[in-house]
Motif scaffolding. Structure first.
Motif, PDB file in Angstrom:
ATOM      1  N   ASP A 241      -5.952  10.541  11.590  1.00 24.41           N
ATOM      2  CA  ASP A 241      -5.839   9.087  11.496  1.00 24.41           C
ATOM      3  C   ASP A 241      -4.394   8.685  11.273  1.00 24.41           C
ATOM      4  N   ILE A 242      -4.047   7.534  11.804  1.00 21.77           N
ATOM      5  CA  ILE A 242      -2.746   6.934  11.500  1.00 21.77           C
ATOM      6  C   ILE A 242      -3.022   5.850  10.456  1.00 21.77           C
ATOM      7  N   LEU A 243      -2.598   6.099   9.232  1.00 24.31           N
ATOM      8  CA  LEU A 243      -2.924   5.172   8.143  1.00 24.31           C
ATOM      9  C   LEU A 243      -1.677   4.391   7.741  1.00 24.31           C
ATOM     10  N   PRO A 244      -1.775   3.066   7.671  1.00 29.22           N
ATOM     11  CA  PRO A 244      -0.599   2.270   7.317  1.00 29.22           C
ATOM     12  C   PRO A 244      -0.244   2.358   5.826  1.00 29.22           C
ATOM     13  N   PHE A 245       0.993   2.761   5.554  1.00 28.46           N
ATOM     14  CA  PHE A 245       1.522   2.799   4.182  1.00 28.46           C
ATOM     15  C   PHE A 245       2.993   2.410   4.239  1.00 28.46           C
ATOM     16  N   GLU A 246       3.436   1.648   3.241  1.00 30.81           N
ATOM     17  CA  GLU A 246       4.870   1.329   3.185  1.00 30.81           C
ATOM     18  C   GLU A 246       5.640   2.295   2.296  1.00 30.81           C
ATOM     19  N   GLY A 247       4.879   2.988   1.421  1.00 30.68           N
ATOM     20  CA  GLY A 247       5.531   3.969   0.555  1.00 30.68           C
ATOM     21  C   GLY A 247       4.731   5.251   0.532  1.00 30.68           C
ATOM     22  N   ALA A 248       5.429   6.389   0.436  1.00 36.32           N
ATOM     23  CA  ALA A 248       4.743   7.682   0.316  1.00 36.32           C
ATOM     24  C   ALA A 248       5.526   8.524  -0.680  1.00 36.32           C
ATOM     25  N   PHE A 249       4.837   8.953  -1.722  1.00 39.38           N
ATOM     26  CA  PHE A 249       5.492   9.691  -2.807  1.00 39.38           C
ATOM     27  C   PHE A 249       5.054  11.152  -2.766  1.00 39.38           C
ATOM     28  N   LEU A 250       6.047  12.025  -2.622  1.00 35.84           N
ATOM     29  CA  LEU A 250       5.755  13.457  -2.507  1.00 35.84           C
ATOM     30  C   LEU A 250       5.693  14.084  -3.888  1.00 35.84           C
TER      31      LEU A 250
ATOM     32  N   LYS B 158       0.839  -1.202   0.000  1.00 37.51           N
ATOM     33  CA  LYS B 158       0.000   0.000   0.000  1.00 37.51           C
ATOM     34  C   LYS B 158       0.876   1.256   0.000  1.00 37.51           C
ATOM     35  N   VAL B 159       0.574   2.156  -0.933  1.00 36.02           N
ATOM     36  CA  VAL B 159       1.365   3.381  -1.010  1.00 36.02           C
ATOM     37  C   VAL B 159       0.449   4.601  -1.063  1.00 36.02           C
ATOM     38  N   ALA B 160       1.014   5.738  -0.700  1.00 31.35           N
ATOM     39  CA  ALA B 160       0.295   7.011  -0.782  1.00 31.35           C
ATOM     40  C   ALA B 160       1.031   7.941  -1.734  1.00 31.35           C
ATOM     41  N   VAL B 161       0.261   8.765  -2.428  1.00 33.64           N
ATOM     42  CA  VAL B 161       0.841   9.861  -3.212  1.00 33.64           C
ATOM     43  C   VAL B 161       0.288  11.136  -2.610  1.00 33.64           C
ATOM     44  N   ILE B 162       1.171  12.094  -2.343  1.00 31.38           N
ATOM     45  CA  ILE B 162       0.718  13.334  -1.711  1.00 31.38           C
ATOM     46  C   ILE B 162       0.815  14.456  -2.735  1.00 31.38           C
ATOM     47  N   GLY B 163      -0.349  15.056  -3.061  1.00 32.79           N
ATOM     48  CA  GLY B 163      -0.388  16.127  -4.056  1.00 32.79           C
ATOM     49  C   GLY B 163      -1.624  16.001  -4.917  1.00 32.79           C
ATOM     50  N   GLY B 164      -1.840  17.009  -5.793  1.00 32.48           N
ATOM     51  CA  GLY B 164      -3.047  16.979  -6.620  1.00 32.48           C
ATOM     52  C   GLY B 164      -2.828  17.513  -8.023  1.00 32.48           C
ATOM     53  N   GLY B 165      -1.575  17.725  -8.399  1.00 31.50           N
ATOM     54  CA  GLY B 165      -1.275  18.244  -9.734  1.00 31.50           C
ATOM     55  C   GLY B 165      -0.939  17.129 -10.712  1.00 31.50           C
TER      56      GLY B 165
ATOM     57  N   LEU C  83       9.370   3.263   6.433  1.00 29.91           N
ATOM     58  CA  LEU C  83       8.052   3.874   6.608  1.00 29.91           C
ATOM     59  C   LEU C  83       7.004   2.817   6.934  1.00 29.91           C
ATOM     60  N   GLU C  84       6.197   3.125   7.943  1.00 31.36           N
ATOM     61  CA  GLU C  84       5.118   2.206   8.318  1.00 31.36           C
ATOM     62  C   GLU C  84       3.747   2.866   8.241  1.00 31.36           C
ATOM     63  N   ALA C  85       3.665   4.173   8.541  1.00 28.53           N
ATOM     64  CA  ALA C  85       2.345   4.822   8.554  1.00 28.53           C
ATOM     65  C   ALA C  85       2.458   6.325   8.356  1.00 28.53           C
ATOM     66  N   LEU C  86       1.334   6.925   7.962  1.00 27.37           N
ATOM     67  CA  LEU C  86       1.240   8.375   7.815  1.00 27.37           C
ATOM     68  C   LEU C  86       0.212   8.911   8.797  1.00 27.37           C
ATOM     69  N   GLU C  87       0.530  10.067   9.348  1.00 25.74           N
ATOM     70  CA  GLU C  87      -0.417  10.739  10.221  1.00 25.74           C
ATOM     71  C   GLU C  87      -1.178  11.737   9.338  1.00 25.74           C
ATOM     72  N   VAL C  88      -2.486  11.485   9.173  1.00 33.10           N
ATOM     73  CA  VAL C  88      -3.260  12.259   8.196  1.00 33.10           C
ATOM     74  C   VAL C  88      -4.384  13.025   8.899  1.00 33.10           C
ATOM     75  N   HIS C  89      -4.413  14.318   8.635  1.00 33.56           N
ATOM     76  CA  HIS C  89      -5.399  15.204   9.272  1.00 33.56           C
ATOM     77  C   HIS C  89      -6.444  15.633   8.252  1.00 33.56           C
TER      78      HIS C  89
END
Lengths: 106, 307
Positions: B226-235, B146-153, B212-218
């Motif tokens: 929430d503390i959401l579990p992710f192994e990857g996060a792409f900025l 599970k991965v997250a991407v942070i951004g909207g462009g 990386l184990e989790a992201l703190e998401v507001h």
């Protein structure tokens, strides 16, 4: 001939057991910055012939070695001496930055 | 490396290399300095689909490799070195690089931009250990994870689409309730079963011991964290202009972008700018290429006055 060796999960340990500084370049064929950084690594290798060993580890073929060092970004360079990681560089850099790091940890 | 040049171009991305082709063809002794890898940040993308003239998607690294070769064909020298200081002296310019000082009659400053970071807890420590700025480079590490991407462009959605080929789930975390990316990219993201969107949310921190184990998401609307579990996060939250060397030389806006008109002149004799460090610029290869050409033509007019 400058020393750039290809290492894998089977032979990695034997390659880092040396008195020389070892730079490990974690790469993959799909990583464009890795490819573009190669001439710089060759330049560093030829500047330090006999004193620095450069190991290239293809992460697709050597998942254990990349997991062992928690590598999750390519390219990653590890600077290892006597089997221990001294520092690392994450992301593509130019040869001058590699030289600077070598002089700091060498 | 020779010390005296007609033109030194700082930055080896699309703007710098395009400028170099024109300077080379104007028979000017031209050097391009690049501190990382030639090609610029676009080589981090997996494909380009909107560069005019190519009906099929192209690989950015291949396009930029062709640009580099095109420069060399016209005698331009490409050097991997970092400019650390820039100043006007006499009738020309001096540039400090790693171990020496270079001289040029004119400068084209096309140093691009740097990745913007969130500057929240855990980000720096986990960079390269799950936190990343390059999906093309790192996606295979996250196969069936599970991965997250942070951004909207555009960059964020391109990264999400690329990651969806590897990851089990991709969550795009965006601070607003809609994307600003190209509509065609939005459509692909919304149609992809592996990609979900987390709207109105900010990442407050990255958690994990050695990786990386989790992201703190507001969530800004509900106030919930929430503390959401992710192994990857792409900025993919944008960039900051790489204009530190220009700070005392040309006019910059409050965000550090160069204020320039279509001439791409700076008001300083023989100093031109190009690429994404210019205020109002949209981050597109085609725009950078055009700006590089425009700056080179202006630079050539200036050099002709010295001949």
């Amino acid at each position: 001939m400058a020393e750039i060796l290809s290492a894998n999960d089977l032979n990695f340990e034997s390659f880092i057991q040396t008195e020389r500084m070892v730079i490990v370049d974690f790469w993959a064929p799909t990583c464009a910055p890795c490819r573009l950084m190669e001439p710089g690594l060759e330049q560093v290798a030829s500047n330090h012939e006999g004193s620095v060993r450069i190991l290239k580890v293809n992460v697709n073929e050597s998942p254990k070695t990349s997991s062992r060092y928690y590598v999750r970004t390519l390219p990653t360079l590890l600077f290892i001496k006597e089997g221990e990681v001294r520092t690392q560089i994450v992301g593509a850099v130019n040869p001058q930055q590699i030289e600077k790091t070598l002089s700091e940890v060498g | 490396m020779d010390k005296i040049w007609d033109v030194i171009i700082i930055g080896g991305g699309p703007a710098g290399l395009s400028a170099a082709i024109y300077c080379g063809r104007a028979m000017r002794k031209t050097l391009v300095l690049e501190k990382k890898v030639f090609g610029g940040q676009i080589v981090l993308a997996d494909i380009i689909e909107n560069y005019p003239g190519f009906a099929e998607p192209i690989v950015p690294a291949d396009l930029m490799d062709q640009m580099s070769k095109q420069c060399q064909r016209y005698g331009v020298v490409l050097e991997n070195d970092e400019a650390t200081a820039l100043r006007r002296e006499g009738q020309g310019w001096r540039i400090d690089v790693y171990q020496e000082t270079l001289e040029a009659k004119a400068i084209i400053y096309a140093a691009g931009s740097l990745h913007r970071f969130l500057e929240v807890k855990g980000e720096k420590e986990l960079l390269g250990r799950g936190v990343s700025v390059c999906a093309t480079c790192d996606a295979p590490f996250f196969t069936q994870r599970k991965v997250a991407v942070i951004g909207g462009g555009d960059t964020a959605l391109v990264e999400a689409l690329h990651l969806a080929k590897f990851a089990s789930r991709v969550s795009v975390i965006h601070r607003r309730d809609q994307f600003r990316a190209e509509r065609i990219l939005q459509k692909r993201v919304f149609q992809n079963d592996k990609i979900e969107t987390i709207w109105d949310s900010l990442v407050l921190g990255f958690q994990g011991e050695r990786k990386l184990e989790a992201l703190e998401v507001h969530n800004k609307k509900t106030g919930r964290i929430d503390i959401l579990p992710f192994e990857g996060a792409f900025l993919a939250i944008g960039t900051i202009p790489n204009t530190a060397l220009l700070r005392d030389i040309v006019e910059l806006d409050v965000n550090g972008y160069v204020v320039a008109d279509l001439s791409l002149a700076t008001g300083q004799p023989g100093l031109y700018v190009a690429g994404e460090l210019i205020r109002g610029n949209r981050r597109q290869v085609a725009i950078a290429v055009g700006m590089g050409v425009q700056a080179a033509l202006g630079c050539e007019d200036y050099l002709a006055t010295l001949d």
